[in-house]
Design an enzyme around this catalytic site. Structure first.
Site, PDB file in Angstrom:
ATOM      1  N   TYR A 189     -28.779   3.789   6.315  1.00  0.00           N
ATOM      2  CA  TYR A 189     -27.766   4.029   5.406  1.00  0.00           C
ATOM      3  C   TYR A 189     -26.466   3.943   6.445  1.00  0.00           C
ATOM      4  O   TYR A 189     -24.940   3.406   6.573  1.00  0.00           O
ATOM      5  CB  TYR A 189     -27.665   4.993   4.624  1.00  0.00           C
ATOM      6  CG  TYR A 189     -26.396   5.034   3.209  1.00  0.00           C
ATOM      7  CD1 TYR A 189     -26.079   3.860   2.346  1.00  0.00           C
ATOM      8  CD2 TYR A 189     -25.446   6.115   3.652  1.00  0.00           C
ATOM      9  CE1 TYR A 189     -24.092   4.450   1.770  1.00  0.00           C
ATOM     10  CE2 TYR A 189     -24.669   6.350   3.083  1.00  0.00           C
ATOM     11  CZ  TYR A 189     -24.036   5.685   2.778  1.00  0.00           C
ATOM     12  OH  TYR A 189     -23.026   5.328   2.122  1.00  0.00           O
ATOM     13  N   TYR A 241     -14.701   2.598  -6.755  1.00  0.00           N
ATOM     14  CA  TYR A 241     -14.834   3.718  -6.951  1.00  0.00           C
ATOM     15  C   TYR A 241     -14.259   4.159  -8.435  1.00  0.00           C
ATOM     16  O   TYR A 241     -13.628   4.112  -9.189  1.00  0.00           O
ATOM     17  CB  TYR A 241     -14.847   5.067  -6.152  1.00  0.00           C
ATOM     18  CG  TYR A 241     -15.711   4.426  -4.803  1.00  0.00           C
ATOM     19  CD1 TYR A 241     -16.940   3.607  -4.477  1.00  0.00           C
ATOM     20  CD2 TYR A 241     -15.064   4.344  -3.230  1.00  0.00           C
ATOM     21  CE1 TYR A 241     -17.000   3.428  -3.736  1.00  0.00           C
ATOM     22  CE2 TYR A 241     -15.189   3.759  -2.287  1.00  0.00           C
ATOM     23  CZ  TYR A 241     -16.438   3.267  -2.401  1.00  0.00           C
ATOM     24  OH  TYR A 241     -17.475   2.430  -1.229  1.00  0.00           O
ATOM     25  N   VAL A 259     -13.973   4.211   3.388  1.00  0.00           N
ATOM     26  CA  VAL A 259     -13.477   5.244   4.223  1.00  0.00           C
ATOM     27  C   VAL A 259     -13.522   5.021   5.833  1.00  0.00           C
ATOM     28  O   VAL A 259     -12.699   5.892   6.565  1.00  0.00           O
ATOM     29  CB  VAL A 259     -14.396   6.460   4.151  1.00  0.00           C
ATOM     30  CG1 VAL A 259     -14.245   6.997   2.506  1.00  0.00           C
ATOM     31  CG2 VAL A 259     -15.623   6.432   4.590  1.00  0.00           C
TER      32      VAL A 259
END
Ligand code: GLN
Length: 305
Positions: A189, A241, A259
């Site tokens: 990840y 989100y 991000v």
């Protein structure tokens, strides 16, 4: 016929003052070093056009944008069996929230929040291939850029401070929704989040989703039309989100943010558009990038609505 170059030039002028209004992600220390005044944007059209402005060729950390690529690979690998382990509803919570995962017994709301991406990562590392190499090769082929790479310093930096991701993965494991060890899943990840691409790469690299799953320049069927439609739907409802409703209202296209300050969106049968501005709004989406995409759909009159 829209003059995309003129639109991009105009947007860059308009949003540049916004680039320093947000906050560069600092919970990943290596990301905090990226200058906030970077701004790039690129459009890739299905008829082969590519338009750029600003820092559109500079590589940056794609972070959660990678979740669309891993979801694509997982759907190719196991198809609808994925949905036994992860949902398809917007979470209405922060991308790294722990709350729902406990109350919903280890089934993440969707594959585009962190917990969902951990399950997707678990699927990919269970395919008996070198998952990192497979992902990198896939992303390079989608963007037609062999210089797409990863940034081990960013991955390491995130791992050192990855307390929430570790907590999420441990919850998943405790509910039996990870086959592999927590650290193996997180290793992959953090790697996927550390991939570095430019706006031009991302715009080209998402064109297959705007083209019913078919790579426009090779003709390769990457996904079925139905799978591409479903990924677009997930991007629209979950890709930004707990700002997904506001984003759909303001911008009106399926999109995925990260991000690192990147956002990439698609307009089916037309184009993909990517923007990069590192400073984020309170929901973790690029502040100037969101404004730029809103201007793009407004000025071109193009959206999915
Ligand atoms: N690597 C980041 C994290 O897990 C990705 C989050 C994001 O880009 N929204 O926190």
């Amino acid at each position: 016929m829209v003059n995309f170059q003129a639109v991009l030039d105009n947007i860059a002028d308009e949003v540049r003052p916004l680039t320093t209004q947000g906050k560069v992600a600092d919970y990943i220390p290596m990301l905090a070093r990226v200058p906030a005044d970077k701004f790039g944007m690129a459009v890739a059209t299905l008829d082969g056009g590519i338009y750029r402005v600003g820092d559109a060729e500079e590589h940056f950390s794609i972070q959660s944008i990678s979740k669309v690529y891993t979801l694509t690979l997982a759907l190719k690998a196991i198809g609808d069996a994925l949905w036994e382990r992860v949902g398809r509803e917007p979470s209405g919570s922060a991308f790294n929230s722990l709350v729902q995962l406990e109350s919903e017994r280890g089934i993440p709301r969707n594959p585009l929040i962190n917990a969902g991406a951990h399950v997707v990562a678990d699927v990919l590392i269970g395919q008996g291939l070198d998952a990192r190499a497979q992902l990198l090769d896939f992303v390079r082929r989608r963007s037609d850029d062999p210089s797409v790479g990863d940034d081990p310093e960013v991955a390491h930096s995130e791992s050192l401070t990855g307390f929430r991701n570790r907590a999420l993965a441990n919850f998943l494991k405790s509910f039996g929704n990870l086959d592999h060890e927590v650290e193996a899943v997180l290793d992959f990840y953090f790697y996927q989040c550390s991939l570095t691409m430019s706006c031009a790469d991302l715009a080209r690299g998402f064109l297959f989703l705007a083209n019913r799953g078919i790579c426009p320049w090779t003709g390769e069927p990457v996904l079925t039309p139905s799978q591409a439609k479903r990924i677009g739907a997930l991007m629209l409802t979950c890709g930004t989100y707990d700002a997904a409703g506001d984003f759909a209202y303001a911008v009106g296209i399926p999109a995925k943010s990260g991000v690192g300050g990147g956002i990439v969106g698609i307009i089916p049968n037309q184009l993909a558009v990517a923007v990069w501005s590192p400073a984020l709004n309170a929901k973790g989406n690029s502040l100037a990038g969101t404004a730029a995409l809103e201007l793009f759909t407004t000025q071109t009159g193009m959206s999915v609505f």
